[in-house]
Design a protein around this motif. Structure first.
Motif, short mmCIF file in Angstrom:
data_model
loop_
_atom_site.label_atom_id
_atom_site.label_comp_id
_atom_site.label_asym_id
_atom_site.label_seq_id
_atom_site.Cartn_x
_atom_site.Cartn_y
_atom_site.Cartn_z
N MET A 160 8.81 0.69 10.25
CA MET A 160 8.06 1.85 9.75
C MET A 160 7.24 2.49 10.86
SD MET A 160 7.02 0.12 6.10
CE MET A 160 5.78 1.32 5.62
N ASN A 161 6.66 1.66 11.72
CA ASN A 161 5.91 2.20 12.86
C ASN A 161 6.82 3.02 13.77
OD1 ASN A 161 3.61 0.91 11.96
ND2 ASN A 161 3.85 -0.85 13.32
N ALA A 162 8.04 2.51 13.99
CA ALA A 162 8.99 3.24 14.82
C ALA A 162 9.40 4.55 14.16
CB ALA A 162 10.22 2.38 15.10
N LEU A 182 10.96 3.77 5.20
CA LEU A 182 11.20 4.40 6.49
C LEU A 182 11.09 5.93 6.38
CD1 LEU A 182 14.21 2.25 7.74
CD2 LEU A 182 11.79 2.01 8.35
N THR A 183 11.64 6.50 5.31
CA THR A 183 11.57 7.95 5.12
C THR A 183 10.13 8.40 4.91
OG1 THR A 183 13.79 8.00 4.17
CG2 THR A 183 12.36 9.88 3.70
N GLY A 192 0.81 -1.21 0.00
CA GLY A 192 0.00 0.00 0.00
C GLY A 192 0.84 1.26 0.00
N PHE A 193 2.07 1.17 0.48
CA PHE A 193 2.95 2.33 0.51
C PHE A 193 3.68 2.50 -0.82
CE2 PHE A 193 2.33 0.78 4.80
CZ PHE A 193 1.77 1.90 5.37
N ALA A 223 5.45 11.23 7.17
CA ALA A 223 4.03 11.20 7.52
C ALA A 223 3.84 11.47 9.01
CB ALA A 223 3.43 9.85 7.14
N GLY A 224 4.69 10.87 9.84
CA GLY A 224 4.61 11.11 11.27
C GLY A 224 4.94 12.56 11.62
#
Length: 326
Positions: free
Chosen positions: A289-291, A233-234, A139-140, A239-240
């Motif tokens: 990715m969550n981290a 990761l980027t 999805g990403f 997004a975060g």
């Protein structure tokens, strides 16, 4: 009626001939034009678009958007298509499958949808899919597949993206404030963005009827630079960061500008990612990715808090010395 079939493009001149040919090959009950927004490409995109306007088939018109960034380019598409009845977006690294425009027109004209989105199939043609690239992170890469049956979308759990989406332009004519959000911009070919999800959320919040049509299909070509863990990761970090800057509420209790629970969340997510990578467990990338997202939220919130503090200081100074003179 008129349908505008649009794409934004930046430095992908070599793809345009095949893309426009596939767009012209569509059949649609509504007459359609093709709109290209050239976002200051530095290659021969302008010359290629000028050449393609002379070829037979659906008319192609193109404009150059001088403000760099995907948000300005997409908003230019909306402005250029305001007199059309339907606007259909795809990306310049995609190819539409037969039947896409017919399905989009049916959803808007016959089913009463204000927005309709379809499947985005990731195309690894000519590339080797890495073993670490599991299905849960496709999805990403813009993949969308909500099943084989049409459905009405009523929550953020089943999003549709601008990689393959149609809009009833009457909805935009009646809401001039409804445009892609500059805060979630992406410039050039970098990672990040999020402007399409924020538009999707805005449509949901405004009460728009959103339809998922599995017979609207595009093939999304993946470029090699996206097939690296760092890209995922980027993307999640950025997004975060935007989440922390623009969406998180204010918290009274902070340490060094951030709420303690954000630090705890980051440490937990990072520890779990390290554990999964050390043991070679499936889902390690998704956890990393969550981290990365948690780190972005923390940084974004802290920067917002610092900016608010500086603004407050300036406000106080202005009140003390409203003339600005020493």
């Amino acid at each position: 009626m008129l349908l505008t079939f649009a794409f934004c493009t930046y430095n992908r001149a070599e793809r345009l001939d095949r893309l426009v040919a596939a767009m012209r090959a569509q059949t649609c009950p509504v007459p359609f034009e093709i709109l290209a927004v050239n976002n200051n490409s530095s290659d021969h995109t302008a010359q290629e678009l000028a050449r393609l306007t002379t070829l037979p088939g659906a008319p192609l018109r193109w404009v150059t958007e001088p403000v760099q960034g995907i948000v300005a380019a997409r908003n230019r598409c909306i402005a250029e298509a305001l007199d059309s009845d339907i606007l259909v977006f795809i990306d310049d690294d995609e190819l539409p499958e037969p039947g896409l425009l017919a399905a989009a027109a049916d959803a808007i004209c016959n089913e009463g949808a204000h927005c309709a989105g379809g499947r985005v199939v990731v195309d690894f043609a000519g590339l080797v899919r890495p073993r670490w690239l599991e299905d849960d992170v496709l999805g990403f890469l813009a993949a969308v597949d909500h099943g084989a049956q049409p459905l009405w979308v009523d929550s953020e759990e089943t999003p549709v993206w601008t990689a393959n989406v149609a809009y009833d332009m009457a909805w935009f004519r009646a809401r001039p404030e409804l445009r892609f959000d500059k805060r979630y911009d992406r410039v050039g070919k970098g990672a990040g963005g999020g402007e399409d999800f924020m538009m999707f959320r805005a449509l949901l919040n405004s009460g728009a009827r959103i339809r998922y049509r599995p017979d609207m299909v595009v093939l999304h070509s993946v470029e090699p630079w996206r097939l690296r863990r760092g890209y995922f990761l980027t993307t999640h970090y950025r997004a975060g960061y935007r989440r922390g800057q623009y969406e998180m509420p204010e918290f009274a209790r902070t340490i060094f500008g951030v709420p303690p629970f954000m630090v705890v969340q980051l440490l937990r997510q990072a520890a779990r990612a390290s554990y999964m990578y050390a043991l070679g467990k499936p889902g390690a990338l998704r956890q990393a990715m969550n981290a990365s997202f948690a780190w972005g939220v923390l940084r974004g919130y802290r920067e917002r808090a610092r900016g608010a503090g500086c603004e407050s200081a300036r406000d106080v100074a202005a009140k003390q010395n409203p003339t600005g003179h020493p």
